[in-house]
Design a protein around this motif. Structure first.
Motif, PDB file in Angstrom:
ATOM      1  N   MET A  47       0.816  -1.214   0.000  1.00 35.94           N
ATOM      2  CA  MET A  47       0.000   0.000   0.000  1.00 35.94           C
ATOM      3  C   MET A  47       0.852   1.268   0.000  1.00 35.94           C
ATOM      4  O   MET A  47       0.388   2.326  -0.411  1.00 35.94           O
ATOM      5  N   CYS A  48       2.114   1.165   0.415  1.00 38.87           N
ATOM      6  CA  CYS A  48       2.982   2.346   0.354  1.00 38.87           C
ATOM      7  C   CYS A  48       3.307   2.724  -1.092  1.00 38.87           C
ATOM      8  O   CYS A  48       3.693   3.863  -1.370  1.00 38.87           O
ATOM      9  N   MET A  49       3.137   1.771  -2.028  1.00 39.46           N
ATOM     10  CA  MET A  49       3.299   2.072  -3.453  1.00 39.46           C
ATOM     11  C   MET A  49       1.969   2.427  -4.109  1.00 39.46           C
ATOM     12  O   MET A  49       1.943   3.106  -5.126  1.00 39.46           O
ATOM     13  N   VAL A  50       0.879   1.934  -3.538  1.00 42.89           N
ATOM     14  CA  VAL A  50      -0.448   2.120  -4.139  1.00 42.89           C
ATOM     15  C   VAL A  50      -1.097   3.417  -3.677  1.00 42.89           C
ATOM     16  O   VAL A  50      -1.657   4.175  -4.476  1.00 42.89           O
ATOM     17  N   MET A  51      -1.002   3.708  -2.370  1.00 42.55           N
ATOM     18  CA  MET A  51      -1.735   4.824  -1.781  1.00 42.55           C
ATOM     19  C   MET A  51      -0.915   6.113  -1.729  1.00 42.55           C
ATOM     20  O   MET A  51      -1.484   7.192  -1.557  1.00 42.55           O
ATOM     21  N   ARG A  52       0.411   6.003  -1.838  1.00 43.35           N
ATOM     22  CA  ARG A  52       1.275   7.172  -1.712  1.00 43.35           C
ATOM     23  C   ARG A  52       2.467   6.972  -2.656  1.00 43.35           C
ATOM     24  O   ARG A  52       2.508   6.020  -3.414  1.00 43.35           O
ATOM     25  N   GLY A  53       3.429   7.878  -2.607  1.00 42.79           N
ATOM     26  CA  GLY A  53       4.625   7.702  -3.417  1.00 42.79           C
ATOM     27  C   GLY A  53       4.310   7.635  -4.904  1.00 42.79           C
ATOM     28  O   GLY A  53       3.677   8.517  -5.459  1.00 42.79           O
ATOM     29  N   VAL A  54       4.708   6.528  -5.546  1.00 40.42           N
ATOM     30  CA  VAL A  54       4.508   6.407  -6.993  1.00 40.42           C
ATOM     31  C   VAL A  54       3.059   6.142  -7.362  1.00 40.42           C
ATOM     32  O   VAL A  54       2.677   6.272  -8.519  1.00 40.42           O
TER      33      VAL A  54
END
Length: 212
Positions: free
Chosen positions: A168-175
């Protein structure tokens, strides 16, 4: 290189990663209140009044693997058998939390081993995965811990673990890339040394048998 652990080594591995609480639950709840204030919220409004308590309870559940050990989890469910064919438990649901952002990691694990005189209760394989998943994790370490635990406990001819997960750190934020999956694997013993054995494992986890 195949890793081999004695039962004492396995116990130490579990103990080293156990959490020793240094703050009270009340202090943890106060920390959540501070976070809410930092977000510009009013922690005393009706909808948020019990949120610190709920967040602490949820976090304790999601990281309950720190309070477990392999000895306690196995409860003697290792048996002597002459079996020497691959044992595979596939599509084990995993729910973990990334240690960098404390956001969910959602995925599944495929775990196989080839016995060498000892087998483990099938449900215990899923429980080993769950124990390590319920800690703050990176996927690479989670995959390795599962493989090392089985290798150390059973001394099999080999162990193979593959984890497929979305972060979820790639899905919800960041990239912000929904639909992306990360795949990690650990191959030990014959799975690392024999390409045919490794290929059999890969084919079995790709195949979706019908139950009808």
């Amino acid at each position: 290189m195949t890793l081999s652990f004695s039962p004492d080594d396995i116990r130490k591995q579990a103990v080293i990663t156990e959490s020793k609480p240094v703050v009270s639950e009340a202090e943890m709840q106060q920390a959540v209140r501070t976070l809410l204030l930092g977000m510009g919220e009013d922690p005393d409004r009706e909808g948020l009044r019990d949120t610190p308590k709920r967040v602490v309870k949820a976090l304790k559940f999601l990281t309950s693997g720190y309070q477990q050990s392999l000895d306690e989890l196995l409860n003697g469910a290792v048996f002597h058998e002459d079996a020497n064919e691959m044992v595979l438990v596939r599509d084990i649901d995993l729910f973990s939390s990334c240690e960098h952002h404390i956001l969910p990691i959602l995925g599944r694990a495929h775990v196989a081993y080839i016995p060498d005189g000892k087998v483990i209760g099938l449900s215990k394989i899923a429980r080993i995965c769950e124990m390590y998943a319920r800690r703050l994790q990176v996927q690479e370490r989670l995959t390795q811990q599962i493989a090392d635990a089985l290798q150390g406990l059973l001394k099999p001819q080999g162990v193979a673990v593959m984890v497929e997960a979305t972060h979820m750190c790639m899905v919800m934020r960041g990239v912000q890339k929904p639909g992306s999956w990360t795949v990690t694997s650990s191959m030990q013993g014959v799975f690392a040394e024999d390409a045919r054995t490794r290929q059999e494992f890969m084919e079995l986890i790709r195949h979706r048998p019908s139950l009808h």
